[in-house]
Design a protein around this motif. Sequence first.
Motif, PDB file in Angstrom:
ATOM      1  N   GLY A  44      72.553  33.958  25.076  1.00  0.00           N
ATOM      2  CA  GLY A  44      73.241  32.680  24.909  1.00  0.00           C
ATOM      3  C   GLY A  44      73.553  32.016  26.229  1.00  0.00           C
ATOM      4  O   GLY A  44      73.442  30.800  26.368  1.00  0.00           O
ATOM      5  N   ALA A  66      72.029  28.491  27.760  1.00  0.00           N
ATOM      6  CA  ALA A  66      72.887  27.426  28.283  1.00  0.00           C
ATOM      7  C   ALA A  66      72.489  27.074  29.710  1.00  0.00           C
ATOM      8  O   ALA A  66      72.485  25.893  30.085  1.00  0.00           O
ATOM      9  N   ARG A 100      79.373  22.961  26.806  1.00  0.00           N
ATOM     10  CA  ARG A 100      80.103  23.505  25.656  1.00  0.00           C
ATOM     11  C   ARG A 100      79.880  25.011  25.512  1.00  0.00           C
ATOM     12  O   ARG A 100      80.782  25.744  25.126  1.00  0.00           O
ATOM     13  N   ARG A 101      78.673  25.449  25.859  1.00  0.00           N
ATOM     14  CA  ARG A 101      78.345  26.890  25.774  1.00  0.00           C
ATOM     15  C   ARG A 101      78.716  27.645  27.037  1.00  0.00           C
ATOM     16  O   ARG A 101      78.334  28.790  27.228  1.00  0.00           O
ATOM     17  N   ARG A 102      79.454  26.996  27.913  1.00  0.00           N
ATOM     18  CA  ARG A 102      79.990  27.603  29.134  1.00  0.00           C
ATOM     19  C   ARG A 102      78.897  28.181  30.040  1.00  0.00           C
ATOM     20  O   ARG A 102      78.892  29.369  30.371  1.00  0.00           O
ATOM     21  N   THR A 103      78.005  27.307  30.463  1.00  0.00           N
ATOM     22  CA  THR A 103      76.939  27.710  31.365  1.00  0.00           C
ATOM     23  C   THR A 103      77.491  28.130  32.720  1.00  0.00           C
ATOM     24  O   THR A 103      78.550  27.665  33.143  1.00  0.00           O
TER      25      THR A 103
END
Length: 88
Positions: A12, A16, A51-54
């Motif tokens: 995930g 991202a 939003r996916r905290r890259t």
Amino acid sequence: MQLTAPADHRTGIRDADGMAVASFVLGLLGLLVLNVFLGPVAIVLAALALRRRTARRGRAWLGLGLGVADLLVLVAFMQADNTVSWSF
């Protein structure tokens, strides 16, 4: 009995990170060509990456800024030409 493999957290994050880099590249490319399409795509990819905290937050923010700049360039050229599209 386990039917599916557990989700890998790193996958995930890599996705991202890839979205952040893609938004930057598409935003940069959109300044030259197809900004009506590439600008919104860069904005969406950057927002999803953030939003996916890259881990590549800087690139995501740059992609977001470049996507907005793509649309601003389009509007500026449309105003200058008094048309709905522009070309070199």
